[in-house]
Design an enzyme around this catalytic site. Sequence first.
Site, short mmCIF file in Angstrom:
data_model
loop_
_atom_site.label_atom_id
_atom_site.label_comp_id
_atom_site.label_asym_id
_atom_site.label_seq_id
_atom_site.Cartn_x
_atom_site.Cartn_y
_atom_site.Cartn_z
N TYR A 86 43.80 32.93 45.51
CA TYR A 86 44.13 34.57 45.28
C TYR A 86 45.28 35.26 46.09
O TYR A 86 45.86 36.12 45.42
CB TYR A 86 42.74 35.09 45.56
CG TYR A 86 41.72 34.60 44.32
CD1 TYR A 86 41.88 35.47 43.11
CD2 TYR A 86 40.81 33.69 44.53
CE1 TYR A 86 41.12 34.99 42.08
CE2 TYR A 86 40.16 33.37 43.59
CZ TYR A 86 40.02 33.85 42.14
OH TYR A 86 39.27 33.47 41.26
N ARG A 89 48.49 34.20 44.13
CA ARG A 89 48.56 35.03 42.92
C ARG A 89 49.06 36.47 43.28
O ARG A 89 49.68 37.12 42.54
CB ARG A 89 47.03 34.99 42.17
CG ARG A 89 47.12 33.41 41.69
CD ARG A 89 45.82 33.26 41.04
NE ARG A 89 45.45 34.06 39.70
CZ ARG A 89 44.32 34.34 39.31
NH1 ARG A 89 43.30 33.81 39.76
NH2 ARG A 89 44.36 35.36 38.10
N ASN A 120 43.37 40.73 31.77
CA ASN A 120 44.13 40.35 33.10
C ASN A 120 43.94 41.28 34.30
O ASN A 120 43.89 42.22 34.20
CB ASN A 120 45.95 40.59 32.34
CG ASN A 120 46.27 39.52 31.19
OD1 ASN A 120 45.41 38.71 30.99
ND2 ASN A 120 47.16 39.92 30.36
N VAL A 121 43.98 40.40 35.44
CA VAL A 121 43.56 40.78 36.66
C VAL A 121 45.04 41.26 37.41
O VAL A 121 45.08 41.46 38.53
CB VAL A 121 42.64 39.89 37.49
CG1 VAL A 121 41.59 39.95 36.85
CG2 VAL A 121 43.45 38.77 37.73
N ASP A 122 46.18 41.02 36.60
CA ASP A 122 47.47 40.89 37.37
C ASP A 122 48.16 42.42 37.73
O ASP A 122 49.16 42.50 38.17
CB ASP A 122 48.28 40.25 36.59
CG ASP A 122 48.61 40.20 35.25
OD1 ASP A 122 48.36 41.36 34.96
OD2 ASP A 122 48.84 39.30 34.24
N HIS A 139 38.14 42.32 33.52
CA HIS A 139 37.64 41.54 34.74
C HIS A 139 38.03 41.89 36.02
O HIS A 139 38.16 40.99 36.84
CB HIS A 139 38.19 40.00 34.03
CG HIS A 139 37.69 39.42 32.88
ND1 HIS A 139 38.21 38.43 32.60
CD2 HIS A 139 36.70 39.77 32.06
CE1 HIS A 139 37.45 38.13 31.29
NE2 HIS A 139 36.56 38.76 31.15
N CYS A 147 33.95 44.18 49.58
CA CYS A 147 33.26 43.07 50.67
C CYS A 147 32.34 41.92 50.23
O CYS A 147 31.72 41.98 49.25
CB CYS A 147 32.22 44.13 51.45
SG CYS A 147 31.29 43.31 52.85
N CYS A 179 36.81 43.23 55.54
CA CYS A 179 36.02 44.58 54.97
C CYS A 179 36.12 45.74 56.09
O CYS A 179 35.83 45.39 57.32
CB CYS A 179 34.47 44.29 54.56
SG CYS A 179 33.56 45.99 54.45
N CYS A 182 32.35 46.54 57.54
CA CYS A 182 31.59 45.74 58.34
C CYS A 182 32.46 44.53 59.32
O CYS A 182 32.04 43.83 60.07
CB CYS A 182 30.40 44.85 57.59
SG CYS A 182 31.12 43.77 56.46
ZN LIG Z 1 31.47 44.96 54.54
#
Ligand SMILES: [Zn+2]
Length: 281
Positions: A86, A89, A120-122, A139, A147, A179, A182
């Site tokens: 990821y 990408r 598309n997530v791009d 998507h 998180c 994240c 946390c």
């Molecule tokens: Zn978190």
Amino acid sequence: MNSSNDRSEPGRESELRRASVLLRDADALLFCAGAGIGVDSGLPDFRGTEGFWRAYPPYQRLGLRFEELADPVHFARDPELAWGFYGHRLALYRRTVPHSGFAVLRRWARHRPARVFTSNVDGQFQRAGFAEADVTECHGSIHHLQCLAGCSTDIWPADGIEVPIDEQSMRAVPPLPSCPRCGGLARPNILMFGDRDWRPARTDAQHRAHRDWSRRHRKVAVIEIGAGTAVPTVRRQAELAAAATGALIRINTREPDVRHGHGVSLPLRAAEALDALSLPA
Ligand SMILES: [Zn+2]
């Protein structure tokens, strides 16, 4: 002839003319895009295992198909493998310049209300100048994070986050994105395969905006680009939106068919078709 279809030129010309009429007569435009729209910008569309491995040879050595790699389980079991894919990408989509067809869509959108619906997530529509508020990413988006442990439902932008990758192994080099609440591992806000932990709030808000927009505009022409039947969400959305008017323009090199009388079929690549449609008829 350099076009990738076997249709005769006169057939193509008449389909382009019919498409121009649908565009001219519409009060609003809906652009529905699948992975095929990115091919002319040089992006891999992950279609078929061979194609995926050509784009990412290290995964062939590991025997990992796209469907296996895009499984959220890797973020828990092997985060460097998951973020390798990821993170690579994310960097690729950030440096990709959207092809000329996107500029055509932007030009049309300046003169009439227009919205985007894409699987598309791009983030390429936003890179091409579309406002965040005018895009539905069904998507999710690689440019947003959540998180992994789910300490909250927060979704935050990945702006400024770089993930160094060892290109030989395609593994990410820590420290990995975390994240802010946390301190645990973060993951992209993308709906993956078998993904029960995807946070949908951002996409849900986009769907609501899309429904409001659809209620306001009746005479909508739908331009569907590079959306296949394998992941039918985008195609279904396009057909639904065009059901009342029949104003569907389907641009697709592999699966261009439309039901008889229900639109225009252009078996062309995205840039080629949009460039041709941008010329005055
Ligand atoms: Zn978190």
